[in-house]
Design an enzyme around this catalytic site. Structure first.
Site, PDB file in Angstrom:
ATOM      1  N   LYS A  54     -40.797 -10.244 -11.951  1.00 46.81           N
ATOM      2  CA  LYS A  54     -40.201 -11.087 -12.988  1.00 46.81           C
ATOM      3  C   LYS A  54     -38.904 -11.722 -12.502  1.00 46.81           C
ATOM      4  CE  LYS A  54     -42.400  -8.337 -16.593  1.00 46.81           C
ATOM      5  NZ  LYS A  54     -42.287  -7.176 -17.478  1.00 46.81           N
ATOM      6  N   GLN A  98     -38.774  -3.226 -20.607  1.00 48.95           N
ATOM      7  CA  GLN A  98     -39.929  -2.922 -19.759  1.00 48.95           C
ATOM      8  C   GLN A  98     -40.574  -1.618 -20.206  1.00 48.95           C
ATOM      9  OE1 GLN A  98     -41.265  -4.812 -17.154  1.00 48.95           O
ATOM     10  NE2 GLN A  98     -42.892  -3.295 -17.307  1.00 48.95           N
ATOM     11  N   ASP A 121     -41.018 -11.136 -25.195  1.00 46.63           N
ATOM     12  CA  ASP A 121     -42.354 -10.549 -25.099  1.00 46.63           C
ATOM     13  C   ASP A 121     -43.201 -10.816 -26.340  1.00 46.63           C
ATOM     14  OD1 ASP A 121     -43.763  -9.422 -23.074  1.00 46.63           O
ATOM     15  OD2 ASP A 121     -43.100  -7.372 -23.401  1.00 46.63           O
TER      16      ASP A 121
END
Length: 297
Positions: A54, A98, A121
């Site tokens: 990422k 995460q 997200d």
């Protein structure tokens, strides 16, 4: 017949080049780059690899990275405080926690602390509610990536029978809603579904999102079906070498399916790209008269 591969890696590279050009235009107008903060807890090797991917992708498109790495014994209060600070930080347009987190942490509670407008997200209840209502907003990255990949290959979903195997909040439920939005007829199957093989064989579009190696065998696939493999499983062969495989028995299913995503090189690359897209979309919403990006759906 050999299935045509849905090349997520190639599409992701092209999209990232396009996003980099959009960032140049936006940054020239607004005097700062978009910013993404990824919070990681502990030293899970898979998570560390994902975070590195990422961060590299952020560099490619010109997004400033504000990653924070916490020790495995970090407390819920520490993480919540960091999220609150990032919510108030004008340099940060996207926040991602995460997953998975260590067992002592409440991931749902943490995700709910993220400002919905910075929810890179797309997992905050507010954004999931927008999805249910069919309103514009941030979409879950993996489902949005799947839809963009199907769109790229001009796969018509209207009226088709779609089967989603997996009912997670991360993939299964939101991809089902996105398929419904595209006028597919959707069935969600899971570990307690009776005769999973028969359900899967009914699918024109089969989405496997369970995390179980080799779950989808050729007997479960309708000839010519579109098979999208969301699963990512790390296995070790007899020589001790590890590699990634999906939920689909790729070699066995390839002669049966009409379209098939590889693992790696399929959905995973699209997930990272849609994260970048979401961050830039959030950034663009902050400025009146800015260049508007679509929601990825």
């Amino acid at each position: 017949m050999t299935a045509q591969l849905l090349d997520g890696k190639a599409l992701a590279q092209r999209m990232q080049a396009e996003l980099a050009q959009q960032v140049k235009v936006l940054q020239a107008n607004h005097k700062r780059p978009p910013g993404l903060a990824v919070l990681m807890v502990g030293d899970n090797p898979a998570s560390a690899a994902y975070v590195r991917n990422k961060e590299r992708a952020c560099t490619i498109v010109g997004i400033a990275s504000y990653g924070k790495h916490f020790p495995a014994d970090a407390t819920q209060a520490e993480l919540e405080q960091t999220i609150h600070e990032l919510n108030q930080d004008d340099r940060v347009d996207g926040i991602l926690v995460q997953l998975p987190l260590p067992a002592h942490l409440d991931s749902v509670a943490l995700l709910n602390q993220i400002d919905p407008d910075k929810d890179a997200d797309g997992l905050h209840p507010y954004n999931l509610g927008r999805l249910v209502r069919g309103e514009p907003g941030l979409r879950s990255c993996t489902p949005a990536g799947v839809m963009r990949l199907l769109e790229e290959y001009q796969i018509d979903l209207s009226g088709k029978q779609a089967v989603v195997i997996g009912r997670s909040l991360l993939v299964g439920k939101p991809i089902a809603l996105l398929l419904l939005e595209a006028d597919a007829t959707v069935t969600i199957a899971h570990s307690r579904s009776h005769d999973l093989g028969a359900i899967a064989r009914s699918a024109d579009i089969l989405i496997a999102a369970v995390g179980r190696q080799g779950l989808i065998t050729p007997e479960m696939v309708k000839p010519g079906a579109v098979v999208v493999d969301v699963g990512i499983n790390r296995i070790t062969d007899a020589t001790g070498k590890s590699r990634l495989v999906g939920d689909v028995d790729f070699e066995a299913v390839q002669p049966v399916a009409g379209y098939l995503t590889p693992v790696p090189g399929g959905v995973g690359a699209m997930t990272v790209t849609m994260l970048l897209h979401n961050t830039i979309w959030s950034y663009s919403q902050k400025f009146a008269g800015s260049v508007r990006l679509n929601s990825g759906t």
